[in-house]
Design a protein around this motif. Structure first.
Motif, PDB file in Angstrom:
ATOM      1  N   ALA A   1       0.826  -1.219   0.000  1.00  0.00           N
ATOM      2  CA  ALA A   1       0.000   0.000   0.000  1.00  0.00           C
ATOM      3  C   ALA A   1       0.857   1.265   0.000  1.00  0.00           C
ATOM      4  CB  ALA A   1      -0.929  -0.002   1.218  1.00  0.00           C
ATOM      5  N   CYS A   2       2.145   1.111   0.362  1.00  0.00           N
ATOM      6  CA  CYS A   2       3.014   2.288   0.541  1.00  0.00           C
ATOM      7  C   CYS A   2       3.525   2.852  -0.768  1.00  0.00           C
ATOM      8  CB  CYS A   2       4.232   1.917   1.380  1.00  0.00           C
ATOM      9  SG  CYS A   2       3.983   2.221   3.098  1.00  0.00           S
ATOM     10  N   HIS A   3       3.780   4.137  -0.759  1.00  0.00           N
ATOM     11  CA  HIS A   3       4.411   4.797  -1.895  1.00  0.00           C
ATOM     12  C   HIS A   3       5.881   4.992  -1.582  1.00  0.00           C
ATOM     13  CE1 HIS A   3       0.454   6.029  -3.446  1.00  0.00           C
ATOM     14  NE2 HIS A   3       0.149   6.077  -2.167  1.00  0.00           N
ATOM     15  N   THR A   4       6.675   5.148  -2.632  1.00  0.00           N
ATOM     16  CA  THR A   4       8.062   5.526  -2.422  1.00  0.00           C
ATOM     17  C   THR A   4       8.076   6.858  -1.685  1.00  0.00           C
ATOM     18  OG1 THR A   4       8.940   4.329  -4.263  1.00  0.00           O
ATOM     19  CG2 THR A   4      10.116   6.297  -3.662  1.00  0.00           C
ATOM     20  N   HIS A   5       9.024   6.977  -0.821  1.00  0.00           N
ATOM     21  CA  HIS A   5       9.219   8.186  -0.022  1.00  0.00           C
ATOM     22  C   HIS A   5       8.222   8.338   1.116  1.00  0.00           C
ATOM     23  CE1 HIS A   5      11.232  11.889   0.875  1.00  0.00           C
ATOM     24  NE2 HIS A   5      12.163  11.403   0.085  1.00  0.00           N
ATOM     25  N   SER A   6       7.756   7.199   1.644  1.00  0.00           N
ATOM     26  CA  SER A   6       6.865   7.255   2.810  1.00  0.00           C
ATOM     27  C   SER A   6       7.679   7.135   4.087  1.00  0.00           C
ATOM     28  CB  SER A   6       5.863   6.093   2.790  1.00  0.00           C
ATOM     29  OG  SER A   6       5.174   6.038   1.570  1.00  0.00           O
ATOM     30  N   VAL A   7       7.192   7.801   5.127  1.00  0.00           N
ATOM     31  CA  VAL A   7       7.754   7.663   6.481  1.00  0.00           C
ATOM     32  C   VAL A   7       6.646   7.146   7.391  1.00  0.00           C
ATOM     33  CG1 VAL A   7       8.797   8.858   8.438  1.00  0.00           C
ATOM     34  CG2 VAL A   7       9.404   9.536   6.096  1.00  0.00           C
ATOM     35  N   LEU A   8       6.927   6.007   8.048  1.00  0.00           N
ATOM     36  CA  LEU A   8       5.920   5.368   8.905  1.00  0.00           C
ATOM     37  C   LEU A   8       6.426   5.335  10.337  1.00  0.00           C
ATOM     38  CD1 LEU A   8       5.686   4.100   5.941  1.00  0.00           C
ATOM     39  CD2 LEU A   8       4.487   2.247   7.036  1.00  0.00           C
ATOM     40  N   HIS A   9       5.621   5.807  11.243  1.00  0.00           N
ATOM     41  CA  HIS A   9       5.953   5.714  12.669  1.00  0.00           C
ATOM     42  C   HIS A   9       5.225   4.523  13.275  1.00  0.00           C
ATOM     43  CE1 HIS A   9       7.202  10.185  13.470  1.00  0.00           C
ATOM     44  NE2 HIS A   9       7.868   9.634  12.469  1.00  0.00           N
ATOM     45  N   LEU A  10       5.965   3.724  14.070  1.00  0.00           N
ATOM     46  CA  LEU A  10       5.381   2.567  14.753  1.00  0.00           C
ATOM     47  C   LEU A  10       5.527   2.797  16.253  1.00  0.00           C
ATOM     48  CD1 LEU A  10       7.037  -0.160  12.515  1.00  0.00           C
ATOM     49  CD2 LEU A  10       4.687   0.629  12.398  1.00  0.00           C
ATOM     50  N   CYS A  11       4.396   2.985  16.925  1.00  0.00           N
ATOM     51  CA  CYS A  11       4.419   3.337  18.341  1.00  0.00           C
ATOM     52  C   CYS A  11       3.747   2.257  19.172  1.00  0.00           C
ATOM     53  CB  CYS A  11       3.669   4.654  18.569  1.00  0.00           C
ATOM     54  SG  CYS A  11       4.322   6.004  17.580  1.00  0.00           S
ATOM     55  N   GLY A  12       4.223   2.103  20.391  1.00  0.00           N
ATOM     56  CA  GLY A  12       3.623   1.134  21.306  1.00  0.00           C
ATOM     57  C   GLY A  12       4.708   0.475  22.125  1.00  0.00           C
ATOM     58  N   GLU A  13       4.299  -0.111  23.254  1.00  0.00           N
ATOM     59  CA  GLU A  13       5.293  -0.592  24.213  1.00  0.00           C
ATOM     60  C   GLU A  13       6.090  -1.789  23.699  1.00  0.00           C
ATOM     61  OE1 GLU A  13       2.652  -3.009  27.400  1.00  0.00           O
ATOM     62  OE2 GLU A  13       2.164  -0.883  27.214  1.00  0.00           O
ATOM     63  N   LEU A  14       7.142  -2.127  24.452  1.00  0.00           N
ATOM     64  CA  LEU A  14       8.004  -3.260  24.105  1.00  0.00           C
ATOM     65  C   LEU A  14       7.176  -4.528  23.985  1.00  0.00           C
ATOM     66  CD1 LEU A  14      11.208  -3.041  26.347  1.00  0.00           C
ATOM     67  CD2 LEU A  14      11.048  -2.787  23.869  1.00  0.00           C
ATOM     68  N   GLY A  15       7.428  -5.296  22.940  1.00  0.00           N
ATOM     69  CA  GLY A  15       6.767  -6.587  22.782  1.00  0.00           C
ATOM     70  C   GLY A  15       5.364  -6.508  22.192  1.00  0.00           C
ATOM     71  N   VAL A  16       4.985  -5.333  21.697  1.00  0.00           N
ATOM     72  CA  VAL A  16       3.616  -5.202  21.168  1.00  0.00           C
ATOM     73  C   VAL A  16       3.527  -5.650  19.700  1.00  0.00           C
ATOM     74  CG1 VAL A  16       3.641  -2.787  20.367  1.00  0.00           C
ATOM     75  CG2 VAL A  16       1.563  -3.726  21.433  1.00  0.00           C
ATOM     76  N   GLY A  17       4.691  -5.770  19.020  1.00  0.00           N
ATOM     77  CA  GLY A  17       4.661  -6.305  17.653  1.00  0.00           C
ATOM     78  C   GLY A  17       5.178  -5.392  16.557  1.00  0.00           C
ATOM     79  N   LYS A  18       5.887  -4.333  16.916  1.00  0.00           N
ATOM     80  CA  LYS A  18       6.369  -3.384  15.906  1.00  0.00           C
ATOM     81  C   LYS A  18       7.366  -4.061  14.949  1.00  0.00           C
ATOM     82  CE  LYS A  18       7.882  -0.568  19.181  1.00  0.00           C
ATOM     83  NZ  LYS A  18       7.468  -1.372  20.361  1.00  0.00           N
ATOM     84  N   THR A  19       8.336  -4.768  15.534  1.00  0.00           N
ATOM     85  CA  THR A  19       9.346  -5.416  14.684  1.00  0.00           C
ATOM     86  C   THR A  19       8.719  -6.553  13.873  1.00  0.00           C
ATOM     87  OG1 THR A  19      11.099  -4.798  16.224  1.00  0.00           O
ATOM     88  CG2 THR A  19      11.605  -6.588  14.706  1.00  0.00           C
ATOM     89  N   THR A  20       7.744  -7.238  14.446  1.00  0.00           N
ATOM     90  CA  THR A  20       7.038  -8.305  13.712  1.00  0.00           C
ATOM     91  C   THR A  20       6.374  -7.726  12.459  1.00  0.00           C
ATOM     92  OG1 THR A  20       6.613  -9.389  15.833  1.00  0.00           O
ATOM     93  CG2 THR A  20       5.303 -10.130  13.954  1.00  0.00           C
ATOM     94  N   LEU A  21       5.753  -6.567  12.601  1.00  0.00           N
ATOM     95  CA  LEU A  21       5.115  -5.903  11.458  1.00  0.00           C
ATOM     96  C   LEU A  21       6.169  -5.559  10.388  1.00  0.00           C
ATOM     97  CD1 LEU A  21       2.510  -3.023  11.801  1.00  0.00           C
ATOM     98  CD2 LEU A  21       4.254  -3.002  10.048  1.00  0.00           C
ATOM     99  N   VAL A  22       7.299  -5.023  10.835  1.00  0.00           N
ATOM    100  CA  VAL A  22       8.370  -4.646   9.892  1.00  0.00           C
ATOM    101  C   VAL A  22       8.893  -5.894   9.160  1.00  0.00           C
ATOM    102  CG1 VAL A  22      10.712  -3.715   9.690  1.00  0.00           C
ATOM    103  CG2 VAL A  22       9.048  -2.591  11.195  1.00  0.00           C
TER     104      VAL A  22
END
Ligand SMILES: Nc1ncnc2c1ncn2[C@@H]1O[C@H](COP(=O)(O)OP(=O)(O)O)[C@@H](O)[C@H]1O
Ligand SMILES: [Mg+2]
Length: 152
Positions: A21-42
């Motif tokens: 869904a992303c376009h080139t030149h997008s910046v995405l912020h992933l917020c939330g506590e440790l272990g919530v799944g940010k790296t899993t999403l990446v």
């Protein structure tokens, strides 16, 4: 837009949808506590763009670069950032040039030096599952969310 995700594999799938869904030149912020799944999403995001090997958490290195289809994907994690000014010294602005997408975990730790987001994904624990709240901060961010709702 909110989204309930009940397991790790589905979090990776969502990361994959987001990548498409992303376009080139997008910046995405992933917020939330440790272990919530940010790296899993990446991890799902990178796999969907063709990355085959492991995805290391850039907690100690601040950034891991990936070259995928002539595009640079930068995975940042500012959790261990001592002073936001370190981002200035590392030349954070240079990472925003050209054919790039930036995914940033713990963007709030970079203060004013954190690149502004097109979208922000806030992740919450929700019993054993995760709740994602996705908000657009630019026209491009709105377009990413529109693309996402077409895919799901
Ligand atoms: N939707 C989900 N439901 C349940 N567990 C999940 C979900 N998404 C991720 N997980 C698990 O939660 C943990 C999240 O770790 P990680 O992605 O490293 O978190 P973070 O980067 O936010 O610190 C992993 O063990 C992962 O398997
Ligand atoms: Mg992480």
């Amino acid at each position: 837009m909110t989204h309930l995700i009940t397991e790790s594999a589905a979090m990776e799938d969502f990361g994959g949808h987001l990548a498409h869904a992303c376009h080139t030149h997008s910046v995405l912020h992933l917020c939330g506590e440790l272990g919530v799944g940010k790296t899993t999403l990446v991890r799902g995001f990178l796999k969907a763009l063709g990355h085959k090997t492991t995805v290391k958490s850039p907690t100690y290195t601040l950034v891991e670069p990936y070259q995928l289809n002539k595009r640079m994907i930068y995975h940042f994690d500012f959790y261990r950032l001592g002073d936001p000014e370190e981002l200035e010294y590392m030349g954070i602005r240079d990472y925003l040039e050209g054919n790039i997408i930036c995914l940033i975990e713990w963007p709030e730790k970079g203060g004013q030096f954190t690149p502004l987001p097109d979208i922000k994904i806030q992740l919450f624990h929700h019993a054993e599952s995760r709740l994602l709240e996705i908000k657009a901060y630019s026209i491009m961010g709105q377009s990413i969310i529109a693309n996402l709702s077409m895919e799901n």
